[in-house]
Design an enzyme around this catalytic site. Structure first.
Site, short mmCIF file in Angstrom:
data_model
loop_
_atom_site.label_atom_id
_atom_site.label_comp_id
_atom_site.label_asym_id
_atom_site.label_seq_id
_atom_site.Cartn_x
_atom_site.Cartn_y
_atom_site.Cartn_z
N ASP A 38 10.79 -18.48 1.14
CA ASP A 38 11.96 -18.57 0.26
C ASP A 38 13.27 -18.39 1.02
OD1 ASP A 38 10.61 -18.92 -2.08
OD2 ASP A 38 10.53 -16.80 -2.59
N LYS A 60 16.36 -22.86 -1.48
CA LYS A 60 17.34 -23.78 -2.08
C LYS A 60 17.21 -25.16 -1.47
CE LYS A 60 20.43 -20.33 -3.56
NZ LYS A 60 21.74 -19.80 -3.76
N MET A 174 20.64 -9.83 -8.54
CA MET A 174 21.29 -11.07 -9.00
C MET A 174 22.44 -10.76 -9.97
SD MET A 174 17.76 -13.19 -9.58
CE MET A 174 16.78 -11.79 -10.09
#
Ligand code: SAH
Length: 257
Positions: A38, A60, A174
């Protein structure tokens, strides 16, 4: 030749510093024929891969778009069915806001063997490396972890009235984009505006940035410095104690904003 059956190791890669990973995780990377990793996994860890290991980035895709989870699940199943040894590397701990469980469900449906290798989660390690203890005798006897990004699912909506008053240390993953909402909800539910808080970006890494403030002023400070993710947002009296602890802990260079 009969191939050994495949196996997927769901591996926690730790919070960022490549030394903050377990021996078991390193062994899984060393043995893997395929590694899927990741965005927040430190790329230095790929140095443990065998020379012929197939390395797949599933973070991403471009600036904004992340790989859809279904696509990752599908890839894991395909590799698993091919009989390979797979290490699925995830930032921090796979089960803390890491969607590790979702990936396992897909594997189970196809009878693919798996194991879970826990990792050091950012919510504890990132404050810790900045000298902020998440609990502290006589100051904070409870800590809870939250995600700033909530699903459109009311079952898991944060109960602001309960947490604002009932938990000593609140740690948000987050939480950068959602900071204004978090701060508003905590103050509206009785948390004092002068409560000490910290935003810690790229914790445990040389580029670590620590921004301290209060519930009342942190959002303005973030705007002023154009503060960007990834960061851990920590709220509670423990933040004030870092002044005493951080010189002792003497971590790697850090920028305090
Ligand atoms: N499974 C991970 C969390 C994944 S969610 C774990 O256990 O740590 C991703 C979020 O984790 C980021 O948006 C950020 O809030 C936090 N995070 C992960 N690594 C971080 C780091 N080095 N510094 C600050 N925040 C980090």
């Amino acid at each position: 030749m009969i191939r050994e059956r495949g196996k997927v190791s769901i591996v926690g890669a730790g919070p960022g510093d490549p030394e903050l990973i377990t021996l078991k995780a390193i062994r899984a990377i060393e043995n893997a024929e395929v590694v899927l990793y990741d965005y927040l996994v430190n790329k230095e860890l790929l140095g443990y891969c065998k020379p012929d290991c197939q390395i797949v980035y599933v973070g991403k895709k471009n600036k904004q778009h992340t790989y859809p989870q279904e696509e990752i699940n599908k890839m894991l199943i395909e590799f698993g069915l091919s009989g390979k040894k797979i290490a699925r590397l995830k930032g921090g701990d796979p089960f803390v806001f890491g969607r590790g469980a979702e990936e396992i469900l897909g594997l189970q449906e196809h009878d693919i063997e798996f194991e879970v290798i826990p990792g050091i989660t950012a919510g504890v390690a990132v404050p810790g490396a900045a000298g902020i203890p998440v609990t502290l005798r006589n100051v904070a006897s409870s800590v809870a972890f939250f995600t700033g990004h909530q699903c459109e699912n009311h079952k898991t909506e944060i109960q602001w009235d309960k947490i604002a008053a009932g938990i000593d240390t609140l740690v948000f993953y987050m939480g950068v984009a959602q900071a204004p909402r978090i701060v508003r909800n905590l103050m509206a539910n009785g948390r004092k505006p002068e409560t000490p808080v910290a935003m810690i970006r790229w914790g445990t890494l040389p580029e670590q940035e620590v921004m301290k403030g209060t519930l009342e002023n942190i959002v303005a400070k973030m705007e002023q410095h154009d503060f960007k993710p990834p960061a851990i947002f920590i709220v509670g009296e423990v933040v004030a104690y870092s002044e005493q602890l951080s010189p002792l802990i003497n971590q790697m260079a850090k920028t305090e904003i």
